[in-house]
Design an enzyme around this catalytic site. Structure first.
Site, PDB file in Angstrom:
ATOM      1  CB  CYS A 142      -0.912  -0.029   1.229  1.00 55.51           C
ATOM      2  SG  CYS A 142      -1.786   1.514   1.540  1.00 55.51           S
ATOM      3  CB  CYS A 179       0.374   2.040   4.020  1.00 56.91           C
ATOM      4  SG  CYS A 179      -1.296   1.373   3.864  1.00 56.91           S
TER       5      CYS A 179
END
Length: 284
Positions: A37, A40
């Site tokens: 991700c 993230c």
């Protein structure tokens, strides 16, 4: 495992201890993330920085969603990153996606221990009563309890500037995130501080006025600083516009750049719209 005492890697095995029990003592921010991700990866350094900056006012618990799917299912995590804030053993707030630092601070603020509500008022009252050192002390303490709180930073910078510590005030404001510096009250104060820094070692204003009347562009630009120091914004705008009209190349279009700084400083003042139109007529 992080070296920080405020950041923990959390799994199903220690979730209860770190998050549920830990949130009885202070807020716990649970960051559901994954290696793949990208948002993230951009969010995690900001959260880690804030966890260290707040010095234990909250704990950051990092949960690898791929490796802890039972936790992601239990707390209905449907996208990454997802941030959940726990207090008293329960999730009480959340956001999804990678927010900028200033928005994360605003998210945290209501949940953090706050300085007494009247600290800022007390500091301003102390300053108005002539006790500048006490006002600065109160605001610095409030800032330690509320790191990065823009309103306190602006109050403190204002008082530092008025007490003559221009450079410290500028440094304080420059430490704010870029989007906070763009806020009208911060941009205004930064512009004022820029002009205040320039006023030292300038020639006598009467000498400058004579030179400006004879078309000296440098004298005009220096008079702008004196006009702003005396809150004579219209003269500052007229002088800057005149420089722009006479020579766009003077000190790399200083007239236009100065107008823009003054606009920032004046905010929503009616003169701003008027002189934006005048500037545009010169440009186009």
């Amino acid at each position: 495992m992080s070296d920080s005492p405020y950041i923990f890697d959390v799994t199903a095995d220690n979730f209860e201890d770190v998050v549920l029990t830990g949130s009885m003592q202070c807020p716990v921010i649970v960051d559901f993330w994954a290696d793949w991700c990208q948002p993230c990866q951009s969010l995690m350094p900001i959260l880690s920085k804030l966890a260290d900056e707040y010095q234990g006012k909250f704990i950051l618990a990092k949960v690898n969603a791929d490796q802890n799917q039972e936790l992601t299912a239990q707390f209905a995590v449907r996208s990454l990153p997802t941030i959940k804030l726990f207090k008293g053993g329960q999730p009480v707030d959340e956001f999804m996606g990678a927010l900028p630092e200033s928005e994360i601070r605003r998210f945290l603020e209501p949940h953090m221990e706050q300085a007494p509500g009247d600290t800022r008022d007390t500091a301003i009252a102390a300053f108005n009563a002539g006790n500048t050192n006490e006002a600065i002390r109160l605001l610095e303490e409030a800032l330690q309890l509320n790191p990065g709180k823009t309103a306190i930073v602006v109050d403190l910078a204002n008082i530092l500037a008025q007490s003559g510590d221009i450079e410290k005030a500028k440094t304080l404001l420059s430490g704010l995130p870029a989007d906070e510096q763009a806020q009208p009250d911060v941009a205004s104060l930064l512009a004022k501080l820029s002009f205040a820094s320039d006023i030292t070692d300038l020639p006598d204003p009467e000498v400058l006025r004579v030179a400006a009347e004879q078309g000296d562009l440098k004298a005009m630009s220096q008079l702008v600083t004196f006009s702003i120091a005396n809150d004579d914004y219209q003269s500052a705008l007229d002088l800057s516009l005149n420089i722009m009209k006479k020579d766009r190349g003077f000190e790399e279009d200083l007239g236009r750049k100065t107008l823009l700084k003054i606009f920032d400083m004046m905010g929503s003042h009616p003169l701003v719209d008027e002189y934006r139109r005048k500037m545009a007529s010169v440009l186009y």
